[in-house]
Enzyme design. Structure first.
Site, short mmCIF file in Angstrom:
data_model
loop_
_atom_site.label_atom_id
_atom_site.label_comp_id
_atom_site.label_asym_id
_atom_site.label_seq_id
_atom_site.Cartn_x
_atom_site.Cartn_y
_atom_site.Cartn_z
N ASP A 192 -8.04 -7.38 -0.38
CA ASP A 192 -7.07 -7.63 1.15
C ASP A 192 -7.76 -7.41 2.64
O ASP A 192 -8.79 -6.28 2.64
CB ASP A 192 -5.83 -7.04 1.23
CG ASP A 192 -6.12 -5.26 2.04
OD1 ASP A 192 -5.60 -5.13 3.03
OD2 ASP A 192 -6.17 -4.85 1.09
N ASP A 244 0.47 -1.05 -0.23
CA ASP A 244 0.13 0.12 0.27
C ASP A 244 1.31 1.24 -0.36
O ASP A 244 2.06 1.43 0.15
CB ASP A 244 -1.11 0.18 0.98
CG ASP A 244 0.16 -0.04 2.50
OD1 ASP A 244 1.36 0.57 2.68
OD2 ASP A 244 -0.82 -0.63 3.35
#
Length: 380
Positions: free
Chosen positions: A270, A96
Site C-alpha cells: 500500500d 493499519d
C-alpha cells in the site's frame, strides 16, 4: 487448528525468483496477489468512487485507523454497520493500527510500556493509544484485515534502541491478540520490525510467527533508507515468514520497489504515493514520470500514457488535463489520480502474468529500462 477468516492460497511459484502467484480469501471476497492496495485514509480513496476503484481492479483498499478514530470516531462507524457499509465498499478492507500516524503526525508523543500518549494533530487534545485500544477501534471499524499496534523506529536508529523497540512491539502484539474480540471475521496481522538489523528482524519474526497470526506485515521500510537497503532487509526477512500466509510490505508504492518486493516473495503493498503525486500533476507512465502541468504539454493532444488503457488515457489529452490542473479544477486531480492508481494496480496484473510465464526478471529489466530510473526520479 484455528480457522482464520483470512486465508492465503498459493497458485504458482515463479521458476527463477521467490515470486509467488496466489489469492487471499477474506470475508468480503477474494483478491489475487501480488496486489497493490489504494489508500483510503479517511474512508475514501481521495477523489475516487468505489465504482471507479472496482473498475481499475482494486480488490482491497486500506483505511487509516488513527484518522477514523479521531474523526468521525470508530463508535459512530460501528453504529453505521461498520466501515464497509459506512463507505459503501463491499470488497476487502485493511486497516493499519494507527501506530505509524502517531509517530509521524502527532506532536509530543511519549512511548511507554502501556502505549503512546500524544497530542491530537487536529485540536491539540491529549490522547492515549494502547495495543488494546488500537484493536478495539479496528474491531469497531470491522475491517477484514487488521494490524497489531507497533512502534515504527526510524531506519537509522541505534541498535540498542531498535532492540528494545522490537521487544516491546512483540509484547504489544501479544496483548493485541488477547484483546481481539472478532477473530472469527477479522484477521489480525503481526508486524515485523527491526530497522536494518538482520538479527533483530529475525528475533521479531520469530516472536510473531510463534503467536500464529493469519498473516504478517513487514514494517519500518520506505522511511528514508536506500532502495538497496530495503531489498537487503527483504532478502533476509521474507524467508523467515510462513509460506502459507500473506506477506504485506507496508507503505511501499514506487514501481521498482513493488517489482523487487514481489521477486523476494511479497504479496501485498500500500502507499499514498500515486494519489499524492497526482495532486501535483505528476503521472506514472510506461516511459517514466510525466509532470503534465508543465508548459510543454499545453498543446499536446496525446494521452498521458499512449500505452495505458485506463479511463483517463482513453478519453482525455495531456493538454486538457493540464488545463484542468492549472485552473484548479477537481476533475483534473480525479483524472490523474485514477490514472496513477490504475497504473500500479495494472502493473501488479502484469507482474502476475510474468509469474505465470516464468519471466519476471526479464519483465523487470524491460520495465526499468523503459521507465528510465535514475537518482532524480526513482521515488516515482
Amino acid at each position: 487448528m484455528i480457522d482464520f477468516p483470512i486465508k492465503y492460497r498459493l497458485i504458482k511459484k515463479e521458476k527463477y525468483t521467490g515470486a509467488r502467484l496466489g489469492e487471499i480469501i477474506t470475508p468480503h471476497g477474494t483478491f489475487p496477489t501480488p496486489m497493490f492496495m489504494p489508500v483510503g485514509t479517511q474512508a475514501t480513496v481521495k477523489t475516487q468512487s468505489p465504482e471507479e476503484l472496482k473498475q481499475m481492479g482494486s480488490g482491497i483498499i486500506l483505511a487509516n485507523t488513527y484518522h477514523l478514530w479521531l474523526r468521525p470516531g470508530d463508535e459512530l462507524i460501528a453504529k453505521a454497520g461498520g466501515l464497509h457499509k459506512f463507505m459503501n465498499w463491499d470488497q476487502a478492507i485493511l486497516t493499519d493500527s494507527g501506530g505509524f500516524q502517531v509517530y509521524s503526525l502527532a506532536e509530543k508523543r511519549d512511548i511507554s510500556e502501556e502505549g503512546v500518549t500524544f497530542k491530537n494533530h487536529l485540536n491539540g487534545s491529549k490522547m492515549f493509544l494502547s495495543p488494546e485500544k488500537a484493536i478495539s477501534v479496528q474491531n469497531n471499524l470491522g475491517s477484514d484485515i487488521m494490524m497489531s499496534f507497533d512502534e515504527c523506529p526510524q531506519f537509522y536508529q541505534p541498535y540498542d534502541y531498535v532492540k528494545k523497540s522490537i521487544e516491546r512491539t512483540s509484547r504489544w502484539a501479544e496483548r493485541g491478540l488477547k484483546a481481539h474480540r472478532r477473530p472469527h471475521d477479522q484477521g489480525l496481522f503481526g508486524i515485523v520490525q527491526g530497522a536494518g538489523f538482520e538479527d533483530l528482524r529475525r528475533q521479531s519474526s520469530h516472536d510473531l510467527v510463534s503467536m500464529d497470526f493469519p498473516g504478517y506485515s513487514i514494517g519500518g521500510l520506505a522511511v528514508g533508507e536506500t532502495h538497496e537497503e530495503m531489498n537487503a532487509v527483504l532478502d533476509f526477512t521474507v524467508p523467515l515468514l510462513p509460506e502459507n500466509k500473506p506477506r504485506y510490505l507496508m507503505g511501499v508504492g514506487a514501481p521498482d520497489s513493488l517489482i523487487d518486493g514481489v521477486i523476494r516473495g511479497v504479496d501485498m503493498y500500500d502507499c499514498v504515493l500515486p494519489t499524492r503525486i497526482a495532486r501535483n500533476g505528476t503521472c506514472m507512465t510506461s516511459n517514466g514520470r510525466l509532470v503534465v502541468k508543465n508548459a510543454a504539454y499545453a498543446e499536446d493532444f496525446s494521452p498521458i500514457d499512449p500505452e495505458c488503457d485506463c479511463y483517463t488515457c482513453k478519453n482525455y489529452t495531456r493538454a486538457y488535463v493540464r488545463h484542468l490542473l492549472k485552473a484548479d479544477e477537481t476533475f483534473g486531480i480525479r483524472l490523474t489520480s485514477y490514472h496513477n492508481l490504475y497504473f500500479l494496480v495494472n502493473l501488479m496484473a502484469k507482474v502476475r502474468q510474468a509469474i505465470v510465464d516464468d519471466n519476471l526478471l526479464e519483465f523487470r529489466q524491460d520495465f526499468i529500462e523503459k521507465y528510465g530510473y535514475n537518482a532524480s526520479n526513482r521515488n516515482f
